[in-house]
Design a protein around this motif. Structure first.
Motif, mmCIF file in Angstrom:
data_model
loop_
_atom_site.group_PDB
_atom_site.id
_atom_site.type_symbol
_atom_site.label_atom_id
_atom_site.label_comp_id
_atom_site.label_asym_id
_atom_site.label_seq_id
_atom_site.Cartn_x
_atom_site.Cartn_y
_atom_site.Cartn_z
ATOM 1 N N ILE B 26 1.156 -1.329 -0.258
ATOM 2 C CA ILE B 26 0.246 -0.071 -0.198
ATOM 3 C C ILE B 26 1.036 1.330 0.109
ATOM 4 N N GLN B 27 0.351 2.149 -0.882
ATOM 5 C CA GLN B 27 1.033 3.714 -0.427
ATOM 6 C C GLN B 27 0.830 4.211 -0.367
ATOM 7 N N SER B 28 2.171 5.185 0.531
ATOM 8 C CA SER B 28 1.941 6.424 1.397
ATOM 9 C C SER B 28 2.817 7.351 1.398
ATOM 10 N N VAL B 29 2.381 8.552 1.638
ATOM 11 C CA VAL B 29 3.674 9.707 1.737
ATOM 12 C C VAL B 29 3.555 10.360 3.127
ATOM 13 N N ILE B 30 4.517 10.288 3.576
ATOM 14 C CA ILE B 30 5.077 11.012 5.314
ATOM 15 C C ILE B 30 5.113 12.133 4.682
ATOM 16 N N ILE B 31 4.504 13.659 5.672
ATOM 17 C CA ILE B 31 4.435 14.604 5.537
ATOM 18 C C ILE B 31 4.618 15.450 6.644
ATOM 19 N N GLU B 32 6.186 15.706 6.926
ATOM 20 C CA GLU B 32 6.860 16.432 7.793
ATOM 21 C C GLU B 32 7.479 17.527 8.035
ATOM 22 N N LYS B 33 7.011 18.750 8.966
ATOM 23 C CA LYS B 33 7.073 19.936 8.297
ATOM 24 C C LYS B 33 8.845 20.353 9.369
ATOM 25 N N ASP B 34 9.526 19.281 9.936
ATOM 26 C CA ASP B 34 10.717 19.053 10.519
ATOM 27 C C ASP B 34 11.777 18.528 9.794
ATOM 28 N N GLN B 35 12.888 19.048 9.815
ATOM 29 C CA GLN B 35 14.528 18.732 8.778
ATOM 30 C C GLN B 35 14.741 17.879 10.252
ATOM 31 N N PHE B 36 15.001 16.417 9.813
ATOM 32 C CA PHE B 36 15.553 15.180 10.859
ATOM 33 C C PHE B 36 17.350 15.327 10.355
ATOM 34 N N PRO B 37 17.783 15.217 11.118
ATOM 35 C CA PRO B 37 17.848 14.401 12.978
ATOM 36 C C PRO B 37 17.325 16.276 13.394
ATOM 37 N N ARG B 38 16.215 15.232 14.593
ATOM 38 C CA ARG B 38 15.888 16.453 15.261
ATOM 39 C C ARG B 38 15.602 15.891 16.585
ATOM 40 N N ASN B 127 8.517 17.659 2.286
ATOM 41 C CA ASN B 127 9.008 18.727 3.729
ATOM 42 C C ASN B 127 7.925 19.698 3.929
ATOM 43 N N GLY B 128 7.252 19.869 5.222
ATOM 44 C CA GLY B 128 5.591 20.788 5.380
ATOM 45 C C GLY B 128 5.056 20.828 6.007
ATOM 46 N N LYS B 129 4.158 21.364 6.058
ATOM 47 C CA LYS B 129 3.248 21.490 7.470
ATOM 48 C C LYS B 129 1.843 21.238 6.707
ATOM 49 N N ALA B 130 1.083 20.341 7.587
ATOM 50 C CA ALA B 130 -0.148 19.940 7.194
ATOM 51 C C ALA B 130 -1.293 21.154 7.876
ATOM 52 N N THR B 131 -1.971 21.473 6.815
ATOM 53 C CA THR B 131 -2.406 22.579 7.509
ATOM 54 C C THR B 131 -4.444 22.172 7.477
ATOM 55 N N GLY B 132 -4.429 21.458 6.988
ATOM 56 C CA GLY B 132 -5.936 21.286 6.743
ATOM 57 C C GLY B 132 -6.144 20.550 5.985
ATOM 58 N N VAL B 133 -7.253 19.373 6.125
ATOM 59 C CA VAL B 133 -7.885 17.966 5.197
ATOM 60 C C VAL B 133 -8.666 19.106 4.225
ATOM 61 N N ILE B 134 -8.679 17.677 3.323
ATOM 62 C CA ILE B 134 -9.889 17.771 2.070
ATOM 63 C C ILE B 134 -11.311 16.960 2.200
ATOM 64 N N GLN B 135 -12.084 16.946 2.777
ATOM 65 C CA GLN B 135 -13.516 16.657 2.567
ATOM 66 C C GLN B 135 -14.295 16.270 1.949
ATOM 67 N N ALA B 136 -14.708 15.371 2.210
ATOM 68 C CA ALA B 136 -16.629 14.849 0.686
ATOM 69 C C ALA B 136 -17.047 15.587 1.767
ATOM 70 N N ASN B 137 -18.315 15.367 0.797
ATOM 71 C CA ASN B 137 -20.040 16.206 0.866
ATOM 72 C C ASN B 137 -20.462 15.778 2.982
ATOM 73 N N ASP B 138 -19.848 14.172 2.593
ATOM 74 C CA ASP B 138 -20.239 13.148 4.060
ATOM 75 C C ASP B 138 -18.530 13.546 5.204
#
Lengths: 85, 416
Positions: B26-38, B127-138
């Motif tokens: 299963i494919q995934s993507v990781i969103i991380e705001k900090d540069q590692f190592p931290r 590399n970035g900051k999650a700021t919101g989500v996309i939502q369907a009508n339900d």
């Protein structure tokens, strides 16, 4: 020896190793006065269970229940069959 | 971009999810705001957690790094003589307890190793900051909005979102997961630093020092030279001294507990002193259509027994299993919450550890008697992280009996 005497001997000889008081009164505070530290208290529970063949329930493991020799004696008595010794 | 699972946070929870998902194809993507190592704390692992790290295929890397091996936890009571020892043990196939070991790690390095492992399996790291989500009508969550480092906004469409944002509690903050309730240990302050030149034992283990209720410290070796030391106290108590975190920490090192004092007599260096305050919370609704929160992103309990990484990794891997079933056959897709069962499963584990911690603070005498004698094996199981049994062990039931009693007493006291 009666229960009170057995408990007193155990505390003086085994827990205080002769380094503390030679005698402990039945109403002397044991826990709040720190005569018994928590490790001492643990050994006391094991001793009571083994020596008197009673079980200290989970919910009875409260330091206040072991505050004096009189209290401990009463707790033991309440667990023993009331008929002949 | 499009992916199957968008994972917010590249710490152990996010990476454990990503690696497990990758292993399932299963494919995934990781969103991380900090540069590692931290920098991060939570350096001591449970036995079960060590097993999961091996299962994630990281044993070779772990051994190469020569992290201090952990055989158990020693808890020092008020006097040095009054200690108890909980060995790290696993259950054999026959159910017998057997000695095993786990690790204590430098998190900056460990977390980077994990993230690199995910990368090597082809998981993209954004590399970035999650700021919101996309939502369907339900209101099903169907993706994450990310502000990239260059300021651009990227929409990542996905079938599932895993929140592994840790104490940032991303999905709760934006109102997708439930509200954040203050936990029982929320008025605490932890001050900690990495030191060198500390006096260590012949065999390195995790040490915990109990001063009095809600005052405690840790001593966790994290490499050949460095030890992580932390001191935790109620925030009000700390404030009453009017000291900087650094002043308070340094003074306390030498006065907190004889077993710490002895070990810090000849320190060579004390790294930056970090502080975390008010750190206990509980989000009760943390799964739903299109999302699952793992680890600290939904609950953080008093960290005294080192369960942070354990819950992140365990829950990350369990989330991957649940997502596999969900994607394969749409299992529960019509339900109001397709992951309700997973949610109660996560709570079952965290509740058990909260019971352990509550009893430790509420009635140390009963706790020690259980841990030393009456329910030694059950307590060893809890410390190892075997916390998902549907029927509580006699030891866990006993902890609950004592906790109920304490709660009743507290109610009587406050009613007076």
């Amino acid at each position: 020896m009666n229960t009170e005497q057995i408990l007193e001997r155990f505390i003086v000889d085994e827990l205080l190793l002769g380094a503390g008081a030679e005698q402990i009164g039945v109403d002397d505070p044991l826990v709040s006065s720190r005569v018994l530290d928590s490790l001492g208290l643990l050994r006391m529970v094991t001793f009571i269970e083994e020596r008197f063949g009673v079980t200290i329930e989970d919910g009875e493991l409260i330091p206040d229940n072991f505050e004096t020799i009189r209290q401990i004696t009463e707790m033991i008595a309440s667990k023993q069959p009331t008929s002949a010794d | 971009m499009k992916t199957q699972v968008a994972i917010v946070g590249g710490g152990p929870g996010g990476v454990a999810s990503a690696i497990s998902l990758a292993n399932k194809g299963i494919q995934s993507v990781i969103i991380e705001k900090d540069q590692f190592p931290r920098f991060h704390i939570g350096e001591s692992m449970t036995g079960e957690c060590g097993g999961l790290v091996r299962k994630l295929g990281l044993e070779t890397e772990m051994l190469q790094r020569q992290y201090p091996v952990k055989h158990g936890v020693r808890v020092y009571g008020q006097s040095s003589e009054n200690t108890f020892w909980i060995p790290v043990m696993k259950r054999s196939d026959e159910g017998e307890l057997e000695e095993t070991t786990t690790w204590q790690v430098r998190r900056s390095d460990f977390d980077k190793m994990l993230l690199d492992k995910a990368k090597s399996l082809g998981v993209p790291i954004i590399n970035g900051k999650a700021t919101g989500v996309i939502q369907a009508n339900d209101s099903t969550v169907t993706g994450v909005e990310v502000r990239l480092e260059n300021g651009e906004v990227e929409m990542i469409e996905s079938e599932m979102v895993i929140d592994a944002s840790g104490q940032a509690t991303f999905l709760s903050n934006i109102g997708v997961a439930g509200n954040k309730d203050r936990g029982k240990y929320d008025r605490q302050l932890a001050l900690y630093a990495h030191v060198t030149g500390a006096q260590r034992d012949e065999v390195d283990n995790t040490l915990i020092f109990y001063e009095k209720k809600n005052h405690w410290g840790w001593f966790i070796p994290i490499d050949d030279e460095t030890v992580s030391i932390g001191i935790v106290a109620p925030t009000d108590y700390y404030k009453s001294y009017g000291e900087t975190p650094e002043e308070f920490f340094k003074r306390k090192l030498h006065s907190f507990h004889p077993e710490i004092t002895r070990r810090v007599a000849n320190l060579e260096s004390i790294g930056e002193v970090h502080a975390s305050s008010n750190y206990s919370y509980h989000i009760k609704e943390f799964t739903g259509k299109g999302f699952i929160c793992v680890g600290d992103s939904h609950r953080f309990i008093d960290p005294i027994f080192s369960f942070g990484v354990h819950f992140s990794i365990t829950e990350g891997m369990m989330a991957a299993d649940a997502i596999e079933a969900y994607l394969a056959d749409g299992q529960g897709r019509e339900a109001e919450n397709p992951f309700a069962e997973l949610q109660s499963h996560f709570e079952l584990g965290q509740d058990s550890i909260e019971d352990l911690v509550d009893c430790f603070w509420g009635n140390p005498f009963a706790f020690t008697f259980f841990a030393h004698q009456r329910y030694r094996e059950d307590i060893i199981d809890l410390f190892a992280g075997r916390v998902y049994q549907k029927n509580p062990s006699p030891g866990l039931a006993a902890l609950r009996t004592v906790n109920a009693q304490i709660a009743e007493q507290n109610m009587t006291v406050s009613a007076d």
